[in-house]
Design an enzyme around this catalytic site. Structure first.
Site, PDB file in Angstrom:
ATOM      1  CG  LEU A  60      -1.826  -1.413   1.333  1.00 26.21           C
ATOM      2  CD1 LEU A  60      -2.571  -0.899   2.863  1.00 26.21           C
ATOM      3  CD2 LEU A  60      -2.986  -1.269   0.427  1.00 26.21           C
ATOM      4  CD  GLU A  61       3.853   4.970  -3.482  1.00 25.32           C
ATOM      5  OE1 GLU A  61       3.563   5.851  -4.115  1.00 25.32           O
ATOM      6  OE2 GLU A  61       4.080   4.316  -4.455  1.00 25.32           O
ATOM      7  CG  LEU A  62      -1.882   4.237   1.547  1.00 24.93           C
ATOM      8  CD1 LEU A  62      -2.687   3.769   3.061  1.00 24.93           C
ATOM      9  CD2 LEU A  62      -2.564   3.591   0.791  1.00 24.93           C
TER      10      LEU A  62
END
Length: 463
Positions: free
Chosen positions: A230-232
């Site tokens: 998850l790159e948020l």
């Protein structure tokens, strides 16, 4: 049948319209991916490399055309869009291809007489990549190329704003001769994305997007025993020390704040400047900001295009207005940018001073050409303020003292710590975040670990 429309921020026209995948199309894609991956994993690494390098060649051969498509889809000025392919995309793809043999090699352990033991890195199976619109090729290449190099099949779902990017990948891999089914794309709704994630044939999810989107993806992942990268979001800080090269810091931090209209997860959104150089920094920063040209991004003279949609510009304007109401001072008069107009995505850059951490503009992601700047009295105060955030993607320091940079970097909660640069991904380093900026990593040899599973071989060769 349900469709999705890409509204160009340039003029509000429908630039692309695509039909969403029917349930049978999704099923067919999953069946093909599983079957294709079983054969693809048998292909030698040299053959995989040749195919992936040829796919990169396709992108380079078509960079100008792809750049024009990108400008119309998301609004970045034409003078920059082809460089997403020629620079960042090519650099990351070729680097991840070049290190694959090392990253995927068997892990040898100490020898024991009569035994052969090692750890093999097996491909996971089918990787589902969900990519965003703001850097549509740079974000997706981080997962697509290494996943395929590792022996996985990939299904790509690109953002509604940039569907042509998914189709370009398909064209590139067809040009390169990738076996049918190893790479596929689907145009999907949010509900369909969740349905694909919970399908037992998906082995890994690579998501780049908002914190809200990350929660939705995590919720779907939790239905199964798989993991996801998850790159948020980010609210990335910079700290300018009193010994910094101010001209260099100003030039790079203005660019880091306003490139791509500030629509970058690792763009600069807040700056802390030592009080001894604060006034000079502010004056030079505001002066350079005023040299930008906001306008039609298809014009080669434009350096600042529209934001992706009107609602994004309105959100940024609301943050600015709330900060000013709380005592902030806006240094840039939007009238200096004739293209700036309420009710449109065309939004002038803004520099705010007299800000503090009670204001959303200093704590909540803005994702716009807006930056707040605060004076600080010491390294300790700068560290405290940089860490006062729910995010931790990148942070930068501007100084001539590398020892100080290292010492301060040890104390800052971030995935990447820069000295005298910002807003860049080095493919040799792990791209990762802490806190609400996400989980897992891409790029570097470490990035291959998430796309493979360890399998131990323990062979007794003497009875």
């Amino acid at each position: 049948m349900p469709t999705q429309k890409t509204i160009s921020p340039i003029d509000g026209s429908v630039y692309v319209e695509r039909t969403l995948a029917e349930p049978q199309e999704v099923e067919t894609a999953l069946v093909k991916a599983v079957a294709a991956q079983k054969e693809w994993r048998k292909i030698s690494l040299d053959e995989r490399e040749a195919i992936c390098r040829k796919a990169v060649e396709y992108f380079l051969n078509n960079a100008d055309e792809i750049g024009l498509e990108l400008t119309w889809q998301m609004g970045r000025p034409i003078r920059y869009t082809a460089n997403e392919i020629r620079k960042g995309f090519q650099e990351r793809a070729n680097y991840m291809i070049s290190i694959a043999s090392k990253a995927l090699a068997d892990v040898e352990v100490e020898e024991i007489s009569g035994f052969k033991r090692f750890i093999r890195r097996d491909p996971l199976g089918v990787v589902f990549v969900v990519a965003p619109w703001n850097y549509p090729y740079l974000t997706s290449v981080n997962s697509v190329i290494p996943a395929i190099m590792a022996g996985n099949a990939v299904i790509l779902k690109h953002a509604q704003q940039t569907p042509l990017c998914a189709e370009r990948y398909a064209a590139a891999f067809e040009y390169a001769g990738l076996p049918d089914g190893v790479f596929q794309y689907l145009h999907l709704s949010h509900d369909q994305v969740a349905q694909v994630i919970v399908d037992s044939r998906i082995d890994y999810v690579a998501f780049t997007g908002s914190v809200e989107g990350g929660h939705a993806v995590q919720k779907a992942i939790n239905e199964r025993f798989i993991i996801g990268g998850l790159e948020l979001g980010g609210k990335d800080p910079a700290y300018v020390r009193s010994d910094a090269n101010l001209a260099d810091a100003v030039e790079n931090l203005v660019d880091g704040s306003f490139f791509n209209s500030g629509q970058s997860c690792c763009g600069i959104e807040r700056i802390y400047v030592h009080k001894d150089v604060y006034d000079q920094f502010i004056a030079e920063f505001a002066a350079l900001t005023k040299t930008y040209t906001l306008g039609d991004p298809t014009n080669s003279e434009t350096t600042l295009g529209p934001m992706v949609r009107t609602s994004a510009a309105e959100f940024a304007q609301k943050q600015v207005e709330e900060a000013v109401a709380q005592g902030a001072e806006a240094l840039i008069d939007p009238k200096l940018f004739p293209a700036h107009q309420s009710g449109t995505p065309y939004f002038a850059p803004q520099v705010l001073v007299n800000v503090n951490h009670n204001m959303d503009v200093m704590t909540e992601e803005t994702f716009a050409p807006v930056v707040g700047i605060m004076p600080v009295e010491s390294d300790e105060e700068a560290i405290k303020l940089m860490n006062d955030s729910q995010y931790g993607l990148t942070a930068s320091i501007w100084t001539t003292d590398i020892d100080a940079a290292l010492a301060i970097g040890e104390q800052v909660e971030t995935g990447t710590w820069f000295m005298n640069r910002c807003d860049y991904l080095d493919p040799a380093l792990a791209w990762t975040g802490v806190k609400n900026s996400g989980r897992g990593c891409t790029l570097s040899t470490v990035g291959y670990e998430a796309l493979t599973r360890p399998k131990s071989f323990h062979l007794k060769i003497k009875a």
